[in-house]
Design a protein around this motif. Sequence first.
Motif, PDB file in Angstrom:
ATOM      1  N   LEU A  14      33.994  28.760  44.231  1.00  0.00           N
ATOM      2  CA  LEU A  14      35.004  27.466  44.540  1.00  0.00           C
ATOM      3  C   LEU A  14      36.537  28.254  44.596  1.00  0.00           C
ATOM      4  O   LEU A  14      37.080  27.859  45.417  1.00  0.00           O
ATOM      5  CB  LEU A  14      34.957  26.873  43.121  1.00  0.00           C
ATOM      6  N   PHE A  15      36.520  29.470  43.713  1.00  0.00           N
ATOM      7  CA  PHE A  15      37.847  29.932  44.254  1.00  0.00           C
ATOM      8  C   PHE A  15      37.918  30.492  45.254  1.00  0.00           C
ATOM      9  O   PHE A  15      39.182  30.261  46.257  1.00  0.00           O
ATOM     10  CB  PHE A  15      38.060  31.254  43.112  1.00  0.00           C
ATOM     11  N   VAL A  16      37.108  31.151  46.106  1.00  0.00           N
ATOM     12  CA  VAL A  16      37.297  31.655  47.322  1.00  0.00           C
ATOM     13  C   VAL A  16      37.347  30.586  48.252  1.00  0.00           C
ATOM     14  O   VAL A  16      38.197  30.561  49.147  1.00  0.00           O
ATOM     15  CB  VAL A  16      35.982  32.536  47.694  1.00  0.00           C
ATOM     16  N   PHE A  17      36.724  29.418  48.159  1.00  0.00           N
ATOM     17  CA  PHE A  17      37.012  28.311  49.000  1.00  0.00           C
ATOM     18  C   PHE A  17      38.220  27.885  49.045  1.00  0.00           C
ATOM     19  O   PHE A  17      38.876  27.300  49.948  1.00  0.00           O
ATOM     20  CB  PHE A  17      35.909  27.097  48.926  1.00  0.00           C
ATOM     21  N   THR A  18      38.589  27.540  47.818  1.00  0.00           N
ATOM     22  CA  THR A  18      40.114  26.984  47.493  1.00  0.00           C
ATOM     23  C   THR A  18      41.227  27.777  47.910  1.00  0.00           C
ATOM     24  O   THR A  18      42.259  27.364  47.954  1.00  0.00           O
ATOM     25  CB  THR A  18      40.119  26.278  46.182  1.00  0.00           C
ATOM     26  N   CYS A  19      41.061  28.985  47.599  1.00  0.00           N
ATOM     27  CA  CYS A  19      42.391  29.754  47.896  1.00  0.00           C
ATOM     28  C   CYS A  19      42.277  30.941  48.978  1.00  0.00           C
ATOM     29  O   CYS A  19      43.416  31.488  49.177  1.00  0.00           O
ATOM     30  CB  CYS A  19      42.224  30.815  46.377  1.00  0.00           C
ATOM     31  N   ALA A  20      41.225  30.744  49.753  1.00  0.00           N
ATOM     32  CA  ALA A  20      41.201  31.867  50.978  1.00  0.00           C
ATOM     33  C   ALA A  20      42.452  30.927  51.773  1.00  0.00           C
ATOM     34  O   ALA A  20      42.489  29.745  51.822  1.00  0.00           O
ATOM     35  CB  ALA A  20      39.937  31.579  51.578  1.00  0.00           C
ATOM     36  N   ILE A  21      42.874  31.852  52.719  1.00  0.00           N
ATOM     37  CA  ILE A  21      44.101  31.331  53.317  1.00  0.00           C
ATOM     38  C   ILE A  21      43.653  30.097  54.197  1.00  0.00           C
ATOM     39  O   ILE A  21      44.414  29.221  54.623  1.00  0.00           O
ATOM     40  CB  ILE A  21      44.984  32.414  54.223  1.00  0.00           C
ATOM     41  N   GLU A  97      43.667  24.178  41.668  1.00  0.00           N
ATOM     42  CA  GLU A  97      44.696  23.439  42.277  1.00  0.00           C
ATOM     43  C   GLU A  97      46.036  24.177  42.122  1.00  0.00           C
ATOM     44  O   GLU A  97      46.846  24.365  42.887  1.00  0.00           O
ATOM     45  CB  GLU A  97      44.696  22.193  41.941  1.00  0.00           C
ATOM     46  N   VAL A  98      46.357  24.537  40.907  1.00  0.00           N
ATOM     47  CA  VAL A  98      47.644  25.551  40.614  1.00  0.00           C
ATOM     48  C   VAL A  98      47.702  26.808  41.257  1.00  0.00           C
ATOM     49  O   VAL A  98      48.391  27.328  41.811  1.00  0.00           O
ATOM     50  CB  VAL A  98      47.808  25.610  39.014  1.00  0.00           C
ATOM     51  N   MET A  99      46.310  27.467  41.251  1.00  0.00           N
ATOM     52  CA  MET A  99      46.150  28.701  41.940  1.00  0.00           C
ATOM     53  C   MET A  99      46.570  28.573  43.518  1.00  0.00           C
ATOM     54  O   MET A  99      46.955  29.440  44.193  1.00  0.00           O
ATOM     55  CB  MET A  99      44.889  29.236  41.642  1.00  0.00           C
ATOM     56  N   GLN A 100      46.206  27.436  44.072  1.00  0.00           N
ATOM     57  CA  GLN A 100      46.173  27.221  45.388  1.00  0.00           C
ATOM     58  C   GLN A 100      47.870  27.400  45.786  1.00  0.00           C
ATOM     59  O   GLN A 100      48.131  27.718  46.938  1.00  0.00           O
ATOM     60  CB  GLN A 100      45.639  25.851  45.852  1.00  0.00           C
ATOM     61  N   LEU A 101      48.633  27.042  44.916  1.00  0.00           N
ATOM     62  CA  LEU A 101      50.085  27.045  45.205  1.00  0.00           C
ATOM     63  C   LEU A 101      50.502  28.755  45.493  1.00  0.00           C
ATOM     64  O   LEU A 101      51.336  28.816  46.161  1.00  0.00           O
ATOM     65  CB  LEU A 101      50.790  26.323  44.067  1.00  0.00           C
ATOM     66  N   PHE A 102      49.670  29.499  44.717  1.00  0.00           N
ATOM     67  CA  PHE A 102      50.173  30.963  44.999  1.00  0.00           C
ATOM     68  C   PHE A 102      49.494  31.591  45.985  1.00  0.00           C
ATOM     69  O   PHE A 102      49.426  32.822  46.475  1.00  0.00           O
ATOM     70  CB  PHE A 102      49.530  31.632  43.585  1.00  0.00           C
ATOM     71  N   PHE A 103      48.697  30.944  46.770  1.00  0.00           N
ATOM     72  CA  PHE A 103      47.913  31.364  48.061  1.00  0.00           C
ATOM     73  C   PHE A 103      48.079  30.509  49.329  1.00  0.00           C
ATOM     74  O   PHE A 103      47.365  30.457  50.250  1.00  0.00           O
ATOM     75  CB  PHE A 103      46.559  31.477  47.679  1.00  0.00           C
TER      76      PHE A 103
END
Length: 137
Positions: A14-21, A97-103
């Motif tokens: 899920l992290f990979v799917f949500t934070c990959a560019i 969702e918060v991590m996405q802001l950093f990516f």
Amino acid sequence: MLRILTGILWALLLFVFTCAISFHRLVYDFELFFVLQPNPDWMDFFKLQDFDVSDSEWILRKLGHMAGFFILALLLGNLGRNRWGVYAAILYALATEVMQLFFYRGGRLYDVLIDTAGILLAIWLSRRWSGRVTARS
């Protein structure tokens, strides 16, 4: 133990799917990379401009959110008996969702609510299903 390990692996996916560019480039071009944004705009978390229920692609992405966290909730524990899995899944929904802001991705509060809906659906279905199994035994 296997269920927890599987849950952790699913959470990493899920992290990979949500934070990959780019989710699109990941799925269609098999390109996986991350770009760190050290100073995100925290107000992006509360934006609603991209909330578009008339866009079928947007709806499909949000169903993906629900499904991903539905599966995570099922993997993290006995939903009817042990609430730590539910709490962990909801906290992870917020964290992704918060991590996405950093990516350079669009982390949104409404996505946390959509993810939580998937978790709650997993709880509801799990309880209904376990009640039927118990009644048949």
